[in-house]
Write a protein that holds these residues in place. Structure first.
Motif, PDB file in Angstrom:
ATOM      1  N   GLU A  38     -26.741 -20.073 -18.914  1.00 55.43           N
ATOM      2  CA  GLU A  38     -27.553 -20.687 -17.780  1.00 55.43           C
ATOM      3  C   GLU A  38     -28.642 -19.455 -17.496  1.00 55.43           C
ATOM      4  OE1 GLU A  38     -26.980 -22.090 -13.275  1.00 55.43           O
ATOM      5  OE2 GLU A  38     -25.359 -20.891 -14.042  1.00 55.43           O
ATOM      6  N   ASP A  39     -28.482 -18.316 -17.887  1.00 48.71           N
ATOM      7  CA  ASP A  39     -29.437 -17.389 -17.674  1.00 48.71           C
ATOM      8  C   ASP A  39     -30.706 -17.677 -18.879  1.00 48.71           C
ATOM      9  OD1 ASP A  39     -27.677 -16.170 -15.887  1.00 48.71           O
ATOM     10  OD2 ASP A  39     -26.985 -14.726 -17.240  1.00 48.71           O
ATOM     11  N   ASP A  40     -30.623 -18.297 -19.620  1.00 50.40           N
ATOM     12  CA  ASP A  40     -31.616 -18.610 -20.460  1.00 50.40           C
ATOM     13  C   ASP A  40     -32.663 -19.487 -19.797  1.00 50.40           C
ATOM     14  OD1 ASP A  40     -30.530 -17.454 -22.610  1.00 50.40           O
ATOM     15  OD2 ASP A  40     -29.305 -19.323 -23.040  1.00 50.40           O
ATOM     16  N   ARG A  41     -32.639 -19.574 -18.527  1.00 48.03           N
ATOM     17  CA  ARG A  41     -33.593 -20.377 -17.585  1.00 48.03           C
ATOM     18  C   ARG A  41     -34.925 -19.788 -17.916  1.00 48.03           C
ATOM     19  NH1 ARG A  41     -34.244 -23.906 -13.389  1.00 48.03           N
ATOM     20  NH2 ARG A  41     -31.793 -24.224 -13.340  1.00 48.03           N
ATOM     21  N   ALA A  42     -35.056 -18.498 -17.698  1.00 48.82           N
ATOM     22  CA  ALA A  42     -36.300 -17.876 -17.680  1.00 48.82           C
ATOM     23  C   ALA A  42     -37.058 -18.130 -19.254  1.00 48.82           C
ATOM     24  CB  ALA A  42     -36.018 -16.389 -17.487  1.00 48.82           C
ATOM     25  N   ALA A  43     -36.319 -17.950 -20.008  1.00 47.87           N
ATOM     26  CA  ALA A  43     -36.951 -18.101 -21.339  1.00 47.87           C
ATOM     27  C   ALA A  43     -37.381 -19.888 -21.737  1.00 47.87           C
ATOM     28  CB  ALA A  43     -35.874 -17.790 -22.380  1.00 47.87           C
ATOM     29  N   LEU A  44     -36.682 -20.543 -21.040  1.00 44.04           N
ATOM     30  CA  LEU A  44     -37.056 -21.957 -21.124  1.00 44.04           C
ATOM     31  C   LEU A  44     -38.306 -22.145 -20.336  1.00 44.04           C
ATOM     32  CD1 LEU A  44     -33.450 -23.884 -21.023  1.00 44.04           C
ATOM     33  CD2 LEU A  44     -35.006 -23.526 -23.036  1.00 44.04           C
ATOM     34  N   GLU A  45     -38.377 -21.647 -19.086  1.00 40.60           N
ATOM     35  CA  GLU A  45     -39.532 -21.838 -18.152  1.00 40.60           C
ATOM     36  C   GLU A  45     -40.676 -21.343 -18.774  1.00 40.60           C
ATOM     37  OE1 GLU A  45     -38.322 -19.941 -14.821  1.00 40.60           O
ATOM     38  OE2 GLU A  45     -37.382 -21.686 -13.874  1.00 40.60           O
ATOM     39  N   ALA A  46     -40.486 -20.122 -19.676  1.00 42.62           N
ATOM     40  CA  ALA A  46     -41.591 -19.733 -20.415  1.00 42.62           C
ATOM     41  C   ALA A  46     -42.067 -20.474 -21.521  1.00 42.62           C
ATOM     42  CB  ALA A  46     -41.570 -18.229 -20.938  1.00 42.62           C
ATOM     43  N   ALA A  47     -41.210 -21.127 -22.048  1.00 44.07           N
ATOM     44  CA  ALA A  47     -41.204 -21.970 -23.456  1.00 44.07           C
ATOM     45  C   ALA A  47     -42.042 -23.355 -22.766  1.00 44.07           C
ATOM     46  CB  ALA A  47     -40.193 -22.274 -24.165  1.00 44.07           C
ATOM     47  N   SER A  48     -41.930 -23.592 -21.427  1.00 42.64           N
ATOM     48  CA  SER A  48     -42.466 -24.984 -21.181  1.00 42.64           C
ATOM     49  C   SER A  48     -43.876 -24.890 -20.878  1.00 42.64           C
ATOM     50  CB  SER A  48     -42.038 -25.230 -19.826  1.00 42.64           C
ATOM     51  OG  SER A  48     -41.978 -24.242 -18.831  1.00 42.64           O
ATOM     52  N   GLU A  49     -44.445 -23.510 -21.046  1.00 44.29           N
ATOM     53  CA  GLU A  49     -45.896 -23.325 -20.987  1.00 44.29           C
ATOM     54  C   GLU A  49     -46.673 -23.421 -22.307  1.00 44.29           C
ATOM     55  OE1 GLU A  49     -47.328 -23.639 -18.118  1.00 44.29           O
ATOM     56  OE2 GLU A  49     -45.513 -23.708 -16.920  1.00 44.29           O
ATOM     57  N   ARG A  50     -45.856 -23.501 -23.352  1.00 46.47           N
ATOM     58  CA  ARG A  50     -46.351 -23.499 -24.831  1.00 46.47           C
ATOM     59  C   ARG A  50     -47.229 -24.502 -25.093  1.00 46.47           C
ATOM     60  NH1 ARG A  50     -43.118 -20.356 -28.829  1.00 46.47           N
ATOM     61  NH2 ARG A  50     -43.887 -22.224 -30.399  1.00 46.47           N
ATOM     62  N   THR A  51     -48.269 -24.303 -25.626  1.00 49.78           N
ATOM     63  CA  THR A  51     -49.017 -25.306 -26.419  1.00 49.78           C
ATOM     64  C   THR A  51     -48.830 -25.514 -27.928  1.00 49.78           C
ATOM     65  OG1 THR A  51     -50.954 -23.727 -26.654  1.00 49.78           O
ATOM     66  CG2 THR A  51     -50.852 -25.035 -24.531  1.00 49.78           C
ATOM     67  N   ALA A  52     -48.137 -24.601 -28.514  1.00 50.42           N
ATOM     68  CA  ALA A  52     -47.842 -24.758 -29.928  1.00 50.42           C
ATOM     69  C   ALA A  52     -46.841 -25.691 -30.204  1.00 50.42           C
ATOM     70  CB  ALA A  52     -47.961 -23.508 -30.590  1.00 50.42           C
ATOM     71  N   PRO A  53     -46.660 -26.109 -31.415  1.00 48.24           N
ATOM     72  CA  PRO A  53     -45.257 -26.819 -31.557  1.00 48.24           C
ATOM     73  C   PRO A  53     -44.151 -26.137 -31.632  1.00 48.24           C
ATOM     74  CG  PRO A  53     -47.067 -27.264 -33.238  1.00 48.24           C
ATOM     75  CD  PRO A  53     -47.544 -26.148 -32.327  1.00 48.24           C
ATOM     76  N   MET A  54     -42.990 -26.996 -30.905  1.00 45.14           N
ATOM     77  CA  MET A  54     -41.662 -26.068 -30.812  1.00 45.14           C
ATOM     78  C   MET A  54     -40.811 -26.828 -31.560  1.00 45.14           C
ATOM     79  SD  MET A  54     -41.792 -25.885 -26.496  1.00 45.14           S
ATOM     80  CE  MET A  54     -41.851 -27.456 -26.353  1.00 45.14           C
ATOM     81  N   LEU A  55     -39.958 -25.965 -32.098  1.00 42.50           N
ATOM     82  CA  LEU A  55     -38.832 -26.725 -33.032  1.00 42.50           C
ATOM     83  C   LEU A  55     -37.475 -26.531 -32.301  1.00 42.50           C
ATOM     84  CD1 LEU A  55     -37.458 -27.268 -35.853  1.00 42.50           C
ATOM     85  CD2 LEU A  55     -37.062 -24.887 -36.128  1.00 42.50           C
ATOM     86  N   LEU A  56     -36.914 -27.859 -32.137  1.00 41.90           N
ATOM     87  CA  LEU A  56     -35.828 -27.873 -31.101  1.00 41.90           C
ATOM     88  C   LEU A  56     -34.383 -28.200 -32.149  1.00 41.90           C
ATOM     89  CD1 LEU A  56     -37.014 -30.207 -28.451  1.00 41.90           C
ATOM     90  CD2 LEU A  56     -37.044 -27.715 -28.461  1.00 41.90           C
ATOM     91  N   SER A  57     -33.374 -27.644 -31.762  1.00 38.60           N
ATOM     92  CA  SER A  57     -32.028 -27.952 -32.484  1.00 38.60           C
ATOM     93  C   SER A  57     -31.173 -28.763 -31.257  1.00 38.60           C
ATOM     94  CB  SER A  57     -31.304 -26.601 -32.987  1.00 38.60           C
ATOM     95  OG  SER A  57     -30.205 -27.061 -33.579  1.00 38.60           O
ATOM     96  N   LEU A  58     -30.985 -29.935 -31.828  1.00 35.29           N
ATOM     97  CA  LEU A  58     -30.219 -30.665 -30.609  1.00 35.29           C
ATOM     98  C   LEU A  58     -28.847 -31.207 -31.028  1.00 35.29           C
ATOM     99  CD1 LEU A  58     -33.390 -32.867 -29.826  1.00 35.29           C
ATOM    100  CD2 LEU A  58     -32.579 -30.886 -28.288  1.00 35.29           C
ATOM    101  N   ARG A  59     -27.821 -31.439 -30.213  1.00 32.89           N
ATOM    102  CA  ARG A  59     -26.615 -32.152 -30.342  1.00 32.89           C
ATOM    103  C   ARG A  59     -26.568 -33.315 -29.698  1.00 32.89           C
ATOM    104  NH1 ARG A  59     -21.612 -30.423 -32.412  1.00 32.89           N
ATOM    105  NH2 ARG A  59     -22.425 -28.212 -32.401  1.00 32.89           N
ATOM    106  N   ARG A  60     -26.288 -34.512 -30.597  1.00 27.02           N
ATOM    107  CA  ARG A  60     -26.282 -35.732 -29.990  1.00 27.02           C
ATOM    108  C   ARG A  60     -24.801 -36.239 -30.390  1.00 27.02           C
ATOM    109  NH1 ARG A  60     -30.712 -39.592 -31.406  1.00 27.02           N
ATOM    110  NH2 ARG A  60     -31.888 -38.184 -30.059  1.00 27.02           N
ATOM    111  N   GLY A  61     -23.927 -36.065 -29.423  1.00 27.95           N
ATOM    112  CA  GLY A  61     -22.418 -36.406 -29.703  1.00 27.95           C
ATOM    113  C   GLY A  61     -21.948 -35.344 -30.694  1.00 27.95           C
ATOM    114  N   ASP A  62     -21.499 -35.936 -32.024  1.00 31.03           N
ATOM    115  CA  ASP A  62     -21.163 -34.974 -32.810  1.00 31.03           C
ATOM    116  C   ASP A  62     -22.016 -34.756 -33.998  1.00 31.03           C
ATOM    117  OD1 ASP A  62     -20.772 -37.437 -33.823  1.00 31.03           O
ATOM    118  OD2 ASP A  62     -18.510 -37.211 -34.483  1.00 31.03           O
ATOM    119  N   ARG A  63     -23.058 -35.021 -33.747  1.00 35.04           N
ATOM    120  CA  ARG A  63     -24.152 -34.742 -34.879  1.00 35.04           C
ATOM    121  C   ARG A  63     -25.156 -34.131 -34.321  1.00 35.04           C
ATOM    122  NH1 ARG A  63     -22.507 -37.384 -39.460  1.00 35.04           N
ATOM    123  NH2 ARG A  63     -21.064 -39.255 -38.870  1.00 35.04           N
TER     124      ARG A  63
END
Length: 473
Positions: free
Chosen positions: A426-451
């Motif tokens: 939960e402490d990663d909130r500050a890093a995520l808020e900073a990333a929300s201001e980015r204009t460059a492409p962002m690479l996301l690693s996501l989990r959907r179910g077991d994939r």
């Protein structure tokens, strides 16, 4: 004659005077036998051929019954079909999926909870990531949401278009047990359908008012909502799907639910009660209210106010009654820091708290909005996740047609890492808020179910609110 007298039998019949009658019988038998032979040899008569000299037969007439013939035992299936057609004028559909709805007033319809959930989900999505929204109007075509109850599986919509013809309500307590009843509704294709059955009884609530109906019918064949009517088409109650199974609510209880739906309820993080004069004298105070309950989920990381505190001041104003406190509380804005003063263990303590939103969610710990990427993330603890691995940052909303949606991001995905940096606390909130201001492409690693999935999101300027509204409607 003389030659015949040579036969002994003829002489005997003559002496007995039986010869003449015998001759007559023989002649009659011969005539009848000949007629029988001619009838068998003749062709069959044509029933359509006109008979000369007779009046033409009257053409066959179609039997016309009454519009609603009360003979269910004689014309059972046809009777219920007529009843469904008569009730069709009191039914309509709500939402893109065509959920059946019942007209309970010229401007009010009762519908399943699914359309209401869709409206609120779209409203929350728009508030988080922008895009198409109804600007808080909660409109769904010609309907506006007035209230809903997920536990009952029902929602109340106001009709903003053409007025409807409501059902005539009747008291089910006057209906004899064993009477015929039918559950009428609309199919997915918009056609009326009926499930016949029998009325058994009315189960009273604790206060003696009618509650659920006991009916004998195939409830499993009924969709999310149907109107239970008598043979005259009057509304006795409704069949509606609930999380615990189908329920048949009487028309009287339905009216009470409709009244409750139309009352705007505001969730408050605090519940207070007035103090008795004897209690005030005991604490030597002239004002204040007792804090009965504090919603722990409405304040983060934990509420500074406690149940049992005597609230003396709120927002630099003296608290004199519970009603006055509710007015002061409702006047504040979500996220506002409110100063207070309480009496705790005979000690006066001053402090401040941040008001939660109208749904009792802490504003300071709300979702992280990636507006330019068209998505929002929120922290979900173990209690809020249903699937394995639900603990973490989860995609709460995705703007339709936005960058995140085009990259394949879906609501409910769990964010495992962003640009290679793990996001499991939960402490990663500050890093995520900073990333929300980015204009460059962002690479996301996501989990959907077991994939696992990888997505590259290219932020862009979000659409104007007005354009989004026009696109939705």
């Amino acid at each position: 004659m003389r030659p015949l007298l040579r036969f002994p039998i003829v002489r005997f019949m003559r002496r007995r005077q039986l010869l003449f009658p015998l001759v007559l019988v023989a002649i009659a038998g011969a005539v009848l036998f000949q007629g029988t032979l001619e009838y068998d040899a003749a062709p069959p008569p044509n029933p359509r051929a006109p008979v000369p000299g007779t009046v033409p037969a009257e053409p066959a007439r179609t039997v016309v019954r009454a519009d609603l013939e009360k003979t269910p035992l004689t014309y059972f299936a046809d009777y219920w079909a007529q009843l469904a057609e008569r009730a069709e004028v009191h039914l309509t559909s709500v939402g893109a999926a065509g959920a059946p709805a019942i007209a309970v007033g010229t401007r009010l319809v009762l519908a399943p909870a699914e359309p209401a959930a869709a409206v609120l989900a779209a409203e929350r999505r728009a508030s988080l990531v922008g895009g198409a929204a109804a600007d808080g109007a909660r409109e769904l075509g010609p309907f506006r949401l007035r209230g809903w109850e997920p536990d009952l599986g029902l929602a109340l919509f106001e009709v903003t278009g053409e007025e409807l013809m409501p059902f005539t309500l009747t008291d089910p307590r006057v209906l004899p047990s064993g009477s015929y009843v039918g559950a009428v509704t609309l199919t997915a294709a918009g056609e009326p359908a009926v499930t016949p059955g029998y009325f058994v009884a009315v189960k009273p609530e604790n206060d003696g008012l009618p509650d659920d109906l006991v009916v004998s019918m195939n409830l499993a064949a009924i969709p999310a909502l149907a109107a239970v009517v008598n043979l005259d088409g009057a509304l006795l109650g409704v069949v509606h799907a609930t999380p615990s199974g189908p329920r048949v609510t009487s028309s009287t209880s339905m009216l009470r639910m409709i009244e409750g739906f139309q009352v705007d309820e505001v969730c408050r993080g605090l519940e207070v009660a007035d103090l008795d004069d004897a209690v005030r004298e005991r604490f030597v105070i002239e004002r204040g209210v007792l804090i009965e309950y504090v919603d722990p989920a409405a304040f983060h990381p934990e509420p500074s106010l406690r149940g049992g505190d005597i609230l003396l001041e709120w927002g630099e104003e003296d608290v004199t009654s519970a009603e006055q406190f509710r007015q002061l509380y409702d006047a504040g804005a979500p996220g506002e820091l409110v100063r207070y003063r309480v009496l705790r263990n005979r000690r006066r303590i001053a402090g401040g708290t941040v008001l939660p939103d109208t749904e009792c969610r802490p504003v300071s710990q709300g979702p992280v909005r990636f507006v330019s990427s068209g998505m929002a993330l929120e922290w979900v603890d173990a209690a809020g996740g249903d699937a394995p691995g639900a603990l973490g940052w989860v995609v709460a909303a995705v703007r339709v047609g936005g960058p995140a949606a085009r990259a394949g991001v879906a609501e409910g995905d769990r964010l495992v890492s962003l640009e290679g940096a793990a996001t499991d606390a939960e402490d990663d909130r500050a890093a995520l808020e900073a990333a929300s201001e980015r204009t460059a492409p962002m690479l996301l690693s996501l989990r959907r179910g077991d994939r696992m999935r990888l997505a590259v999101v290219q932020p862009e300027e979000p659409p104007a609110p007005d354009a989004g509204n026009e696109g939705e409607r």
